[in-house]
Design a protein around this motif. Structure first.
Motif, PDB file in Angstrom:
ATOM      1  N   SER A 295       0.781  -1.296  -0.043  1.00  0.00           N
ATOM      2  CA  SER A 295      -0.091  -0.004  -0.080  1.00  0.00           C
ATOM      3  C   SER A 295       0.848   1.432  -0.111  1.00  0.00           C
ATOM      4  CB  SER A 295      -0.969   0.081   1.223  1.00  0.00           C
ATOM      5  OG  SER A 295      -1.897  -0.969   1.202  1.00  0.00           O
ATOM      6  N   ALA A 296       1.813   1.237   0.746  1.00  0.00           N
ATOM      7  CA  ALA A 296       2.826   2.450   0.866  1.00  0.00           C
ATOM      8  C   ALA A 296       3.635   2.604  -0.518  1.00  0.00           C
ATOM      9  CB  ALA A 296       3.683   2.214   1.963  1.00  0.00           C
ATOM     10  N   LEU A 297       4.131   1.404  -1.110  1.00  0.00           N
ATOM     11  CA  LEU A 297       4.724   1.644  -2.446  1.00  0.00           C
ATOM     12  C   LEU A 297       3.651   2.209  -3.475  1.00  0.00           C
ATOM     13  CD1 LEU A 297       6.415  -1.731  -2.420  1.00  0.00           C
ATOM     14  CD2 LEU A 297       7.691   0.316  -1.817  1.00  0.00           C
ATOM     15  N   VAL A 298       2.584   1.565  -3.503  1.00  0.00           N
ATOM     16  CA  VAL A 298       1.935   2.028  -4.637  1.00  0.00           C
ATOM     17  C   VAL A 298       1.428   3.647  -4.430  1.00  0.00           C
ATOM     18  CG1 VAL A 298      -0.644   1.917  -5.667  1.00  0.00           C
ATOM     19  CG2 VAL A 298       1.116  -0.337  -5.102  1.00  0.00           C
ATOM     20  N   GLY A 299       0.939   3.819  -3.066  1.00  0.00           N
ATOM     21  CA  GLY A 299       0.619   5.182  -2.834  1.00  0.00           C
ATOM     22  C   GLY A 299       1.672   6.221  -3.018  1.00  0.00           C
ATOM     23  N   ALA A 300       2.774   6.028  -2.542  1.00  0.00           N
ATOM     24  CA  ALA A 300       3.914   6.919  -2.746  1.00  0.00           C
ATOM     25  C   ALA A 300       4.296   7.097  -4.165  1.00  0.00           C
ATOM     26  CB  ALA A 300       5.180   6.221  -2.048  1.00  0.00           C
ATOM     27  N   VAL A 301       4.024   6.086  -5.067  1.00  0.00           N
ATOM     28  CA  VAL A 301       4.429   6.351  -6.482  1.00  0.00           C
ATOM     29  C   VAL A 301       3.436   7.138  -7.230  1.00  0.00           C
ATOM     30  CG1 VAL A 301       4.865   5.419  -8.688  1.00  0.00           C
ATOM     31  CG2 VAL A 301       6.092   4.217  -6.605  1.00  0.00           C
ATOM     32  N   LEU A 302       2.126   6.960  -6.667  1.00  0.00           N
ATOM     33  CA  LEU A 302       0.978   7.654  -7.270  1.00  0.00           C
ATOM     34  C   LEU A 302       1.123   8.823  -6.958  1.00  0.00           C
ATOM     35  CD1 LEU A 302      -2.532   6.603  -7.837  1.00  0.00           C
ATOM     36  CD2 LEU A 302      -2.379   8.214  -5.956  1.00  0.00           C
TER      37      LEU A 302
END
Length: 189
Positions: free
Chosen positions: A156-163
């Motif tokens: 969740s943190a990976l996807v959210g940070a890139v987004l």
């Protein structure tokens, strides 16, 4: 498979790969059939030899885009023998990944549209989420309930940070999002 059948399969795969990049960079609604076929070096009329409809192509292209990420995630984890999780985090939260949506993780670019999409698309997205969760949870060895929960938090943190890093206008904030989330995730071990 005969020569013409092999040629047809190769052409279909080429169109699918182009569409896969397009849905990651432009979303599910933007790629038009005429533009995709032109980029593939084909005419618009040949489209229906390969796909039943535009929706059929887009669904398959999205599924292809989603599945493409698995090998990349596995390679990223193997880059750091001592800490595969850190290797994965560093690769995923790199500026290079942020700046290349056409070849980056489709979970980032397709999330919101998939949530409003057809069941088949949601199932492809879910399959990829589950694959990544299993991959991340397994990086530490034994897959426990805690490892799975940490994998959910990490993904969740990976996807959210890139987004968010792609969405903000301030380049410094974009870099800060990637770097801070990477640093904090790596401290969680």
């Amino acid at each position: 498979m005969g020569h013409s059948q092999a040629e047809k399969a190769a052409t279909r795969e080429r169109v699918l790969r182009i569409a896969s990049r397009k849905v990651r960079s432009e979303g599910l609604n933007r790629p038009g059939i005429a533009d995709l076929m032109k980029e593939a070096g084909l005419t618009h009329g040949g489209f229906y030899k390969h796909f039943a409809s535009r929706d059929d192509l887009i669904t398959q292209a999205a599924a292809t885009a989603l599945a493409d990420g698995t090998a990349k995630m596995e390679r990223s984890a193997r880059k750091n023998d001592q800490d595969p999780r850190a290797g994965l985090i560093d690769a995923y939260l790199a500026a290079r990944h942020r700046d290349a949506p056409a070849t980056g993780c489709a979970l980032v670019t397709l999330g919101a549209a998939t949530g409003r999409g057809e069941q088949e698309l949601k199932e492809a997205y879910e399959k990829q989420v589950r694959t990544y969760l299993d991959l991340i949870a397994g990086l530490g060895g034994e897959v426990t309930d805690d490892a799975r929960a940490e994998a959910m938090l990490t993904l969740s943190a990976l996807v959210g940070a890139v987004l968010m890093s792609r969405a903000v206008a301030d380049e410094n904030l974009s870099d800060e999002l990637l770097n801070t989330v990477a640093e904090r995730l790596k401290k969680q071990d």
